[in-house]
Write a protein that holds these residues in place. Structure first.
Motif, PDB file in Angstrom:
ATOM      1  N   UNK A  59      -0.508  -0.046 -12.664  1.00  0.00           N
ATOM      2  CA  UNK A  59      -0.418   0.403 -14.054  1.00  0.00           C
ATOM      3  C   UNK A  59      -0.824   1.859 -14.197  1.00  0.00           C
ATOM      4  N   UNK A  60      -1.809   2.303 -13.428  1.00  0.00           N
ATOM      5  CA  UNK A  60      -2.275   3.691 -13.532  1.00  0.00           C
ATOM      6  C   UNK A  60      -1.219   4.681 -13.057  1.00  0.00           C
ATOM      7  N   UNK A  61      -0.426   4.291 -12.051  1.00  0.00           N
ATOM      8  CA  UNK A  61       0.601   5.218 -11.535  1.00  0.00           C
ATOM      9  C   UNK A  61       1.960   4.967 -12.165  1.00  0.00           C
ATOM     10  N   UNK A  67      -0.715  12.375  -9.259  1.00  0.00           N
ATOM     11  CA  UNK A  67      -2.122  12.007  -9.436  1.00  0.00           C
ATOM     12  C   UNK A  67      -2.839  12.010  -8.092  1.00  0.00           C
ATOM     13  N   UNK A  68      -4.096  12.404  -8.136  1.00  0.00           N
ATOM     14  CA  UNK A  68      -4.923  12.362  -6.939  1.00  0.00           C
ATOM     15  C   UNK A  68      -5.596  10.998  -6.823  1.00  0.00           C
ATOM     16  N   UNK A  69      -6.156  10.740  -5.636  1.00  0.00           N
ATOM     17  CA  UNK A  69      -6.877   9.482  -5.431  1.00  0.00           C
ATOM     18  C   UNK A  69      -8.085   9.410  -6.368  1.00  0.00           C
ATOM     19  N   UNK A  70      -8.765  10.551  -6.564  1.00  0.00           N
ATOM     20  CA  UNK A  70      -9.932  10.571  -7.454  1.00  0.00           C
ATOM     21  C   UNK A  70      -9.536  10.252  -8.894  1.00  0.00           C
ATOM     22  N   UNK A  71      -8.391  10.773  -9.366  1.00  0.00           N
ATOM     23  CA  UNK A  71      -7.948  10.511 -10.738  1.00  0.00           C
ATOM     24  C   UNK A  71      -7.626   9.029 -10.926  1.00  0.00           C
ATOM     25  N   UNK A  72      -6.941   8.435  -9.959  1.00  0.00           N
ATOM     26  CA  UNK A  72      -6.631   6.999 -10.053  1.00  0.00           C
ATOM     27  C   UNK A  72      -7.914   6.187  -9.982  1.00  0.00           C
ATOM     28  N   UNK A 104       0.814  -1.211   0.000  1.00  0.00           N
ATOM     29  CA  UNK A 104       0.000   0.000   0.000  1.00  0.00           C
ATOM     30  C   UNK A 104       0.844   1.256   0.000  1.00  0.00           C
ATOM     31  N   UNK A 105       1.924   1.252   0.802  1.00  0.00           N
ATOM     32  CA  UNK A 105       2.784   2.435   0.852  1.00  0.00           C
ATOM     33  C   UNK A 105       3.493   2.660  -0.474  1.00  0.00           C
ATOM     34  N   UNK A 106       3.902   1.562  -1.129  1.00  0.00           N
ATOM     35  CA  UNK A 106       4.571   1.695  -2.433  1.00  0.00           C
ATOM     36  C   UNK A 106       3.621   2.285  -3.474  1.00  0.00           C
ATOM     37  N   UNK A 107       2.354   1.850  -3.453  1.00  0.00           N
ATOM     38  CA  UNK A 107       1.374   2.392  -4.407  1.00  0.00           C
ATOM     39  C   UNK A 107       1.091   3.859  -4.113  1.00  0.00           C
ATOM     40  N   UNK A 108       0.954   4.215  -2.847  1.00  0.00           N
ATOM     41  CA  UNK A 108       0.681   5.611  -2.486  1.00  0.00           C
ATOM     42  C   UNK A 108       1.847   6.509  -2.883  1.00  0.00           C
ATOM     43  N   UNK A 109       3.091   6.014  -2.650  1.00  0.00           N
ATOM     44  CA  UNK A 109       4.262   6.808  -3.011  1.00  0.00           C
ATOM     45  C   UNK A 109       4.362   7.003  -4.523  1.00  0.00           C
ATOM     46  N   UNK A 110       4.075   5.943  -5.291  1.00  0.00           N
ATOM     47  CA  UNK A 110       4.129   6.057  -6.751  1.00  0.00           C
ATOM     48  C   UNK A 110       3.065   7.017  -7.264  1.00  0.00           C
ATOM     49  N   UNK A 111       1.865   6.968  -6.664  1.00  0.00           N
ATOM     50  CA  UNK A 111       0.803   7.900  -7.077  1.00  0.00           C
ATOM     51  C   UNK A 111       1.204   9.348  -6.806  1.00  0.00           C
ATOM     52  N   UNK A 112       1.811   9.601  -5.658  1.00  0.00           N
ATOM     53  CA  UNK A 112       2.242  10.959  -5.318  1.00  0.00           C
ATOM     54  C   UNK A 112       3.327  11.442  -6.275  1.00  0.00           C
ATOM     55  N   UNK A 113       4.300  10.558  -6.580  1.00  0.00           N
ATOM     56  CA  UNK A 113       5.363  10.940  -7.506  1.00  0.00           C
ATOM     57  C   UNK A 113       4.835  11.181  -8.915  1.00  0.00           C
ATOM     58  N   UNK A 114       3.744  10.496  -9.282  1.00  0.00           N
ATOM     59  CA  UNK A 114       3.147  10.701 -10.601  1.00  0.00           C
ATOM     60  C   UNK A 114       2.261  11.938 -10.655  1.00  0.00           C
ATOM     61  N   UNK A 123     -11.644   1.579  -9.399  1.00  0.00           N
ATOM     62  CA  UNK A 123     -11.610   1.128  -8.001  1.00  0.00           C
ATOM     63  C   UNK A 123     -12.175   2.264  -7.157  1.00  0.00           C
ATOM     64  N   UNK A 124     -13.194   1.974  -6.350  1.00  0.00           N
ATOM     65  CA  UNK A 124     -13.838   3.028  -5.580  1.00  0.00           C
ATOM     66  C   UNK A 124     -12.865   3.675  -4.597  1.00  0.00           C
ATOM     67  N   UNK A 125     -13.079   4.985  -4.350  1.00  0.00           N
ATOM     68  CA  UNK A 125     -12.150   5.767  -3.528  1.00  0.00           C
ATOM     69  C   UNK A 125     -11.945   5.159  -2.142  1.00  0.00           C
ATOM     70  N   UNK A 126     -12.981   4.722  -1.420  1.00  0.00           N
ATOM     71  CA  UNK A 126     -12.733   4.131  -0.088  1.00  0.00           C
ATOM     72  C   UNK A 126     -11.857   2.886  -0.143  1.00  0.00           C
TER      73      UNK A 126
END
Length: 272
Positions: free
Chosen positions: A69-71, A27-32, A15-25, A38-41
């Motif tokens: 893949x998205x991030x 992208x917001x949680x809503x965009x992903x 989970x931390x690796x995915x969150x870090x990759x999303x931040x570096x890309x 995949x629902x936001x919650x």
């Protein structure tokens, strides 16, 4: 389902690796969430290493693969890490890719018999007209040749010494511009993106703010858009994307793993 084992000091959790990759890309949680469906919650729980909302290991792996893949990261090491942390089989039975962006399938085109009949009638009329004109031209040519045989013999001309043909030089041929795509029509802007060296998440909007595209392009896939005012892009993993604007090759959209925001207008081949 358990939340997961505590990650080691030198290896972040899934989970931390995915969150870090999303931040570096960038992208917001809503965009992903929009890209992966995949629902936001659920997405927020996964980033906290809580997979209890996924509904089982098969769905958890599917969520991890889609988010990765998205991030712009490789999903396989993360899936193997998830399997090791949760004592599950790392090679589950294949499942349908439920979380990839939908591909719009074009319906087979039906034959247009009316257009075919019109084309056939036009061809017949053209052939008859050509035959009549050719016959008239042949008769007039025979009459002219019989009435003045000496004139036809004297009208043969030789190439002028000053012309390129007279000197034996080859005739100049038009050159091909070699553009990667056709230039935009006057007053419009055309943008083409191609994922040449990897996957990339793309968002495109037109001059009125209407969203034209938002999904991940796999390696080898391309998209093209045209608008009267401008095209705005958000490009993830910009180093993998080749840009063509108004018929000109601008090269990579940015650096490897970089997220860039670009704007292009009619007659503007440079990055905005």
């Amino acid at each position: 389902m358990s939340i997961g084992n505590t990650p080691s000091a030198d290896r972040p959790s899934v989970g931390r690796a995915l969150a870090q990759a999303r931040t570096e890309a960038g992208l917001t949680v809503d965009e992903v969430s929009t890209t992966t469906r995949v629902r936001v919650p659920i997405l927020q729980s996964i980033e906290q290493d809580d997979f209890s909302r996924c509904g089982g290991d098969v769905y958890a792996r599917g969520h991890i693969r889609a988010i990765a893949r998205a991030v712009g990261v490789d999903p396989e090491p993360l899936i193997e890490q998830y399997a090791a942390d949760h004592d599950t089989d790392s090679a589950p039975p294949p499942v349908a890719p439920l979380y990839e962006a939908e591909r719009i399938k074009s319906e087979p085109r039906r034959p247009n018999w009316t257009a075919a009949m019109i084309a056939a009638i036009v061809a017949v009329i053209g052939f008859v007209g050509y035959t009549v004109v050719s016959g008239s031209a042949g008769d007039s040519g025979k009459t002219s040749a019989q009435s003045s045989p000496s004139a036809s013999a004297s009208t043969t001309t030789s190439p002028s010494p000053s012309s390129p043909q007279g000197n034996g030089a080859p005739t100049a041929q038009p050159t091909d511009t070699g553009s990667a795509i056709a230039a935009a029509p006057p007053g419009k802007v055309t943008v083409k993106v191609t994922a040449e060296s990897g996957a990339s998440w793309i968002q495109a909007t037109d001059g009125n703010g209407k969203q034209l595209f938002q999904a991940s392009l796999k390696e080898g896939q391309s998209k093209t858009w045209t608008d009267d005012k401008k095209i705005k892009l958000i490009v993830g993993n910009a180093g993998a994307v080749q840009l063509f604007v108004n018929g000109k090759d601008l090269g990579p959209a940015g650096g490897k793993g970089q997220v860039v925001r670009l704007t292009y207008t009619p007659g503007d081949p440079t990055q905005g």
